[in-house]
Motif scaffolding. Structure first.
Motif, PDB file in Angstrom:
ATOM      1  N   MET A   1       0.847  -1.191   0.000  1.00 31.57           N
ATOM      2  CA  MET A   1       0.000   0.000   0.000  1.00 31.57           C
ATOM      3  C   MET A   1       0.884   1.243   0.000  1.00 31.57           C
ATOM      4  SD  MET A   1      -3.209   0.971   0.064  1.00 31.57           S
ATOM      5  CE  MET A   1      -4.089  -0.472   0.681  1.00 31.57           C
ATOM      6  N   SER A   2       0.583   2.184  -0.870  1.00 30.61           N
ATOM      7  CA  SER A   2       1.366   3.413  -0.940  1.00 30.61           C
ATOM      8  C   SER A   2       0.506   4.589  -0.501  1.00 30.61           C
ATOM      9  CB  SER A   2       1.897   3.641  -2.363  1.00 30.61           C
ATOM     10  OG  SER A   2       0.838   3.629  -3.306  1.00 30.61           O
ATOM     11  N   TYR A   3       1.178   5.614   0.074  1.00 34.03           N
ATOM     12  CA  TYR A   3       0.473   6.739   0.668  1.00 34.03           C
ATOM     13  C   TYR A   3       1.021   8.066   0.161  1.00 34.03           C
ATOM     14  CZ  TYR A   3      -0.728   3.021   3.941  1.00 34.03           C
ATOM     15  OH  TYR A   3      -1.159   1.833   4.481  1.00 34.03           O
ATOM     16  N   ALA A   4       0.136   9.071   0.138  1.00 34.25           N
ATOM     17  CA  ALA A   4       0.538  10.417  -0.233  1.00 34.25           C
ATOM     18  C   ALA A   4      -0.276  11.420   0.553  1.00 34.25           C
ATOM     19  CB  ALA A   4       0.367  10.655  -1.731  1.00 34.25           C
ATOM     20  N   ILE A   5       0.307  12.587   0.763  1.00 31.05           N
ATOM     21  CA  ILE A   5      -0.382  13.717   1.383  1.00 31.05           C
ATOM     22  C   ILE A   5      -0.345  14.859   0.384  1.00 31.05           C
ATOM     23  CG2 ILE A   5      -0.406  15.388   3.276  1.00 31.05           C
ATOM     24  CD1 ILE A   5       1.233  13.266   4.908  1.00 31.05           C
ATOM     25  N   ILE A   6      -1.514  15.343  -0.004  1.00 28.57           N
ATOM     26  CA  ILE A   6      -1.593  16.486  -0.911  1.00 28.57           C
ATOM     27  C   ILE A   6      -1.919  17.706  -0.064  1.00 28.57           C
ATOM     28  CG2 ILE A   6      -2.672  17.444  -2.979  1.00 28.57           C
ATOM     29  CD1 ILE A   6      -1.137  14.792  -3.393  1.00 28.57           C
ATOM     30  N   GLY A   7      -1.029  18.676  -0.102  1.00 27.88           N
ATOM     31  CA  GLY A   7      -1.129  19.839   0.775  1.00 27.88           C
ATOM     32  C   GLY A   7      -0.087  19.700   1.869  1.00 27.88           C
ATOM     33  N   PHE A   8       0.787  20.716   1.997  1.00 28.40           N
ATOM     34  CA  PHE A   8       1.887  20.593   2.962  1.00 28.40           C
ATOM     35  C   PHE A   8       1.947  21.808   3.872  1.00 28.40           C
ATOM     36  CE2 PHE A   8       6.521  19.484   3.846  1.00 28.40           C
ATOM     37  CZ  PHE A   8       6.217  18.313   4.506  1.00 28.40           C
ATOM     38  N   GLY A   9       0.745  22.268   4.273  1.00 27.46           N
ATOM     39  CA  GLY A   9       0.649  23.306   5.291  1.00 27.46           C
ATOM     40  C   GLY A   9       0.735  22.669   6.670  1.00 27.46           C
ATOM     41  N   LYS A  10       0.142  23.310   7.662  1.00 26.84           N
ATOM     42  CA  LYS A  10       0.240  22.815   9.042  1.00 26.84           C
ATOM     43  C   LYS A  10      -0.330  21.412   9.198  1.00 26.84           C
ATOM     44  CE  LYS A  10       0.194  27.311  11.373  1.00 26.84           C
ATOM     45  NZ  LYS A  10      -0.559  28.199  12.307  1.00 26.84           N
ATOM     46  N   ILE A  11      -1.504  21.162   8.593  1.00 27.49           N
ATOM     47  CA  ILE A  11      -2.122  19.843   8.740  1.00 27.49           C
ATOM     48  C   ILE A  11      -1.351  18.789   7.954  1.00 27.49           C
ATOM     49  CG2 ILE A  11      -4.195  18.479   8.283  1.00 27.49           C
ATOM     50  CD1 ILE A  11      -4.471  20.328  10.679  1.00 27.49           C
ATOM     51  N   GLY A  12      -0.949  19.099   6.727  1.00 30.95           N
ATOM     52  CA  GLY A  12      -0.164  18.156   5.933  1.00 30.95           C
ATOM     53  C   GLY A  12       1.131  17.779   6.623  1.00 30.95           C
ATOM     54  N   GLN A  13       1.804  18.771   7.211  1.00 27.86           N
ATOM     55  CA  GLN A  13       3.049  18.494   7.930  1.00 27.86           C
ATOM     56  C   GLN A  13       2.793  17.699   9.207  1.00 27.86           C
ATOM     57  OE1 GLN A  13       5.707  21.902   8.337  1.00 27.86           O
ATOM     58  NE2 GLN A  13       4.974  22.719   6.394  1.00 27.86           N
ATOM     59  N   ALA A  14       1.674  17.985   9.877  1.00 30.11           N
ATOM     60  CA  ALA A  14       1.334  17.217  11.080  1.00 30.11           C
ATOM     61  C   ALA A  14       1.123  15.746  10.740  1.00 30.11           C
ATOM     62  CB  ALA A  14       0.081  17.806  11.730  1.00 30.11           C
ATOM     63  N   LEU A  15       0.418  15.479   9.642  1.00 29.28           N
ATOM     64  CA  LEU A  15       0.236  14.098   9.189  1.00 29.28           C
ATOM     65  C   LEU A  15       1.573  13.451   8.856  1.00 29.28           C
ATOM     66  CD1 LEU A  15      -2.876  14.526   6.887  1.00 29.28           C
ATOM     67  CD2 LEU A  15      -2.759  13.024   8.876  1.00 29.28           C
ATOM     68  N   ALA A  16       2.449  14.221   8.212  1.00 32.33           N
ATOM     69  CA  ALA A  16       3.768  13.696   7.851  1.00 32.33           C
ATOM     70  C   ALA A  16       4.535  13.275   9.106  1.00 32.33           C
ATOM     71  CB  ALA A  16       4.551  14.738   7.060  1.00 32.33           C
ATOM     72  N   HIS A  17       4.413  14.040  10.193  1.00 32.95           N
ATOM     73  CA  HIS A  17       5.058  13.666  11.456  1.00 32.95           C
ATOM     74  C   HIS A  17       4.537  12.323  11.952  1.00 32.95           C
ATOM     75  CE1 HIS A  17       7.660  17.014  12.699  1.00 32.95           C
ATOM     76  NE2 HIS A  17       6.796  17.819  12.076  1.00 32.95           N
ATOM     77  N   ALA A  18       3.234  12.089  11.797  1.00 30.02           N
ATOM     78  CA  ALA A  18       2.655  10.816  12.239  1.00 30.02           C
ATOM     79  C   ALA A  18       3.244   9.648  11.447  1.00 30.02           C
ATOM     80  CB  ALA A  18       1.135  10.854  12.093  1.00 30.02           C
ATOM     81  N   THR A  47      11.545   9.181   5.724  1.00 33.21           N
ATOM     82  CA  THR A  47      10.488   8.485   4.963  1.00 33.21           C
ATOM     83  C   THR A  47       9.475   9.470   4.363  1.00 33.21           C
ATOM     84  OG1 THR A  47       9.119   8.164   6.945  1.00 33.21           O
ATOM     85  CG2 THR A  47      10.676   6.409   6.366  1.00 33.21           C
ATOM     86  N   ILE A  48       9.705  10.759   4.542  1.00 31.91           N
ATOM     87  CA  ILE A  48       8.815  11.785   3.992  1.00 31.91           C
ATOM     88  C   ILE A  48       9.447  12.275   2.687  1.00 31.91           C
ATOM     89  CG2 ILE A  48       7.544  13.906   4.460  1.00 31.91           C
ATOM     90  CD1 ILE A  48       7.066  11.482   6.416  1.00 31.91           C
ATOM     91  N   VAL A  49       8.806  11.970   1.567  1.00 34.65           N
ATOM     92  CA  VAL A  49       9.405  12.186   0.244  1.00 34.65           C
ATOM     93  C   VAL A  49       8.656  13.280  -0.511  1.00 34.65           C
ATOM     94  CG1 VAL A  49      10.065  11.084  -1.926  1.00 34.65           C
ATOM     95  CG2 VAL A  49      10.058   9.746   0.203  1.00 34.65           C
ATOM     96  N   ALA A  50       9.319  14.414  -0.720  1.00 38.86           N
ATOM     97  CA  ALA A  50       8.720  15.501  -1.499  1.00 38.86           C
ATOM     98  C   ALA A  50       8.710  15.111  -2.976  1.00 38.86           C
ATOM     99  CB  ALA A  50       9.516  16.789  -1.291  1.00 38.86           C
ATOM    100  N   THR A  51       7.582  15.300  -3.627  1.00 39.71           N
ATOM    101  CA  THR A  51       7.458  14.888  -5.017  1.00 39.71           C
ATOM    102  C   THR A  51       6.473  15.808  -5.739  1.00 39.71           C
ATOM    103  OG1 THR A  51       7.049  12.974  -6.445  1.00 39.71           O
ATOM    104  CG2 THR A  51       5.608  13.238  -4.556  1.00 39.71           C
ATOM    105  N   SER A  52       6.314  15.572  -7.022  1.00 38.81           N
ATOM    106  CA  SER A  52       5.348  16.360  -7.795  1.00 38.81           C
ATOM    107  C   SER A  52       3.935  15.876  -7.496  1.00 38.81           C
ATOM    108  CB  SER A  52       5.634  16.218  -9.288  1.00 38.81           C
ATOM    109  OG  SER A  52       5.355  14.889  -9.710  1.00 38.81           O
ATOM    110  N   LEU A  53       2.954  16.701  -7.825  1.00 44.27           N
ATOM    111  CA  LEU A  53       1.568  16.319  -7.613  1.00 44.27           C
ATOM    112  C   LEU A  53       1.232  15.062  -8.408  1.00 44.27           C
ATOM    113  CD1 LEU A  53      -1.279  16.844  -6.503  1.00 44.27           C
ATOM    114  CD2 LEU A  53      -1.681  18.343  -8.462  1.00 44.27           C
ATOM    115  N   GLN A  54       1.636  15.019  -9.674  1.00 38.84           N
ATOM    116  CA  GLN A  54       1.313  13.865 -10.513  1.00 38.84           C
ATOM    117  C   GLN A  54       1.937  12.591  -9.970  1.00 38.84           C
ATOM    118  OE1 GLN A  54      -0.858  13.442 -12.949  1.00 38.84           O
ATOM    119  NE2 GLN A  54      -1.517  15.557 -12.686  1.00 38.84           N
ATOM    120  N   GLU A  55       3.139  12.692  -9.439  1.00 38.57           N
ATOM    121  CA  GLU A  55       3.800  11.515  -8.866  1.00 38.57           C
ATOM    122  C   GLU A  55       3.077  11.077  -7.586  1.00 38.57           C
ATOM    123  OE1 GLU A  55       6.421   8.462  -9.226  1.00 38.57           O
ATOM    124  OE2 GLU A  55       6.176  10.123 -10.642  1.00 38.57           O
TER     125      GLU A  55
END
Length: 199
Positions: A1-18, A47-55
């Motif tokens: 299973m692969s995961y992504a977070i779209i949006g990297f403001g306060k909530i996106g970054q908080a999820l990334a910490h989790a 394990t937090i990988v910055a990428t393009s939206l399409q990727e």
């Protein structure tokens, strides 16, 4: 299973910490190019990988942490959302007439046609969401709701993996209404930092 977070403001970054706390790889993307996000992504964890939206949109499960007005643009990024599970972590304050009179996640499901949409992780503020959900004697609760019953189980399993205690509220217009914002009115469970005791 692969995961992504779209949006990297306060909530996106908080999820990334989790995700980082449990060394789970997750792609992060926003309207900014990956090189702009990369320093903050690296600071959160390897394990937090910055990428393009399409990727990022190639992921199986995608957390939508964008402003409500951005949903229409993001929804156009794929010709079909079939096979995708979307976790709507947003709280929309848009007037109901702008959402066809629907609860925000039902409107999101309509925009992202074909996707399985789960409302979740939206009732916690960024600081609570980023903090370790495991506390003495229990786990911080995350509420989940969906009109697609099959979509909830894998999101609940991921929530457990991240250390949270998932609570399924049912359909959007049933228990899910407790964690939806309707125009200027917040659902009664939004911003409730609750814990479930270990059995």
């Amino acid at each position: 299973m692969s995961y992504a977070i779209i949006g990297f403001g306060k909530i996106g970054q908080a999820l990334a910490h989790a995700f980082a706390r449990h060394s789970i790889e997750v792609a992060v993307a926003s309207r900014n190019p990956p090189e702009v996000l990369a320093p903050q992504a690296r600071a959160i964890g390897p394990t937090i990988v910055a990428t393009s939206l399409q990727e990022a949109l190639k992921a199986d499960t995608i957390f939508l942490a964008v402003r409500s007005e951005s949903h229409r643009d993001v929804a156009k990024a794929l010709p079909s959302w079939k096979g995708k599970t979307l976790v709507d972590v947003t709280n929309s304050q848009a007037p109901l007439e702008e959402m066809d009179g629907l609860l925000s996640s039902a409107f999101v499901a309509k925009l992202y046609a074909g996707a399985k949409v789960v409302k979740g992780f939206n009732h916690l503020g960024a600081s609570a969401l980023a903090a370790d959900p495991v506390v003495p004697g229990g786990h911080r609760v995350v509420f989940l709701a969906s009109d697609d019953e099959d979509a909830v189980a894998p999101v609940a399993a991921l929530a457990k993996q991240l250390g949270f205690a998932p609570v399924n509220l049912g359909r959007f217009d049933e228990g899910g209404a407790l964690v939806h914002a309707r125009g200027p009115t917040w659902g009664p469970l939004i911003f409730q930092n609750m814990f479930k005791k270990e059995q």
